[in-house]
Design a protein around this motif. Structure first.
Motif: not given
Length: 323
Positions: A22-37, A43-44, A304-310
């Motif tokens: 029920g708590e309303q966010p004050m700002v929209p959720d941030a989209e994920f981006t890794s540090y400088y991509g 990686a192995p 690719d960071p998305k396969y870890t974070v998403v």
């Protein structure tokens, strides 16, 4: 206390405070981006062709020892000879590829100083150290006809260890943080065992005469079915993490593996003479393509960071809604 974080460790913006219901966010959720991509995991450092070759040849060796023992028990001498020599040749090349990737032989020998059952690499090193001499003794006896009793014992020993040699590399790659490997831990051993069986059956079809090729054909067909079926099941279960298995180098290798497997199985079942031998070569190539495809798919998923974070965020949401 100081425990090593697993795949569930929080990263990036997912470490923020969870909002109450029920708590309303004050700002929209941030989209994920890794540090400088940059990737969020390392990686192995394994290289191609050394490591995919090591994975492929180990599976071929382990399954070939099992086929060789069965051929010996049913008095198929030519098939037994092909399988035993193939097993020893494959495991020798597999060890050479592993040592080359490690940089120097001493690193492999250092892993034999202790036995650590929680380390797939350590257990695998002991397996290879035990299996290699047994496969060599079985092949020596088959080629020369000397020491038949020792050869029979070595054949039985290598066949006993063969399935573990074919399967342990699946535990090795799954015991990493690489998303496409780690998340496929349930099906990966079956994929690797099926791939090894398909390659061993292909070797038998390629090298053994027609009257002795039935066990090789059966092993190849069952192995290909297990490999493709479990790979498809794994891809379906992984969802978006399975994308690298369809794109890039990994996707190309795996598509080639499917085509070669289909052609190889068809030729193995219906072909005779040259067609049967060509089907054996196709099945061996399909098994190799599967290992190269899995290797490159894993590297792509780590980069690719998305396969870890998403997927990590999805698991956090699922846990939050289940409370």
């Amino acid at each position: 206390m100081n425990a090593r974080p697993g795949r569930e460790a929080l990263t990036g913006v997912a470490t923020g405070r969870r909002r109450e219901r029920g708590e309303q966010p004050m700002v929209p959720d941030a989209e994920f981006t890794s540090y400088y991509g940059k990737p969020v995991i390392n990686a192995p450092v394994w290289h191609s062709p050394d490591i995919p070759g090591y994975l492929f040849l180990g599976g071929l060796a382990g399954a070939s020892s099992l086929l060789g023992a069965g051929a010996q028990a049913t008095d198929r001498k030519a098939l037994a000879l092909a399988a035993k020599t193939g097993a020893f040749g494959a495991i020798s090349l597999s060890l050479a590829a592993l040592v080359h990737d490690l940089g120097r032989p001493a690193r492999f020998l250092n892993m034999l100083r202790v036995l650590k059952v929680t380390s797939p690499m350590n257990v695998g090193s002991w397996l290879l150290a035990a299996y290699g001499p047994l496969a060599g003794a079985a092949a020596f006896s088959a080629v020369t006809g000397k020491l038949p009793r020792i050869g029979a014992l070595a054949t039985a020993g290598s066949a006993t260890l063969g399935p573990a040699v074919a399967a342990y590399t699946a535990a090795l790659v799954s015991d990493t943080a690489v998303p496409a490997w780690h998340d496929g831990y349930r099906e990966m051993p079956y994929v690797f065992v099926g791939s090894g069986a398909s390659a061993a059956g292909g070797l038998g079809l390629l090298a053994a005469p027609g009257p002795e090729s039935a066990p090789a054909r059966n092993l190849a067909v069952l192995g290909a079915a297990l490999e493709i079926g479990m790979l498809k099941r794994m891809e379906h279960r992984l969802g978006m993490v399975a994308e690298p298995y369809h794109t890039g180098k990994g996707g190309k290798y795996l598509r080639a593996a499917e085509i070669l497997s289909a052609a190889g199985v068809t030729g193995a079942v219906f072909g005779r003479g040259l067609v049967r031998r060509l089907s054996g070569a196709a099945l061996i190539a399909a098994s190799a393509a599967t290992r190269w495809g899995i290797f490159h798919a894993g590297r792509d998923s780590a980069n690719d960071p998305k396969y870890t974070v998403v997927p990590q965020r999805q698991r956090l949401r699922d846990r939050a809604t289940s409370r």
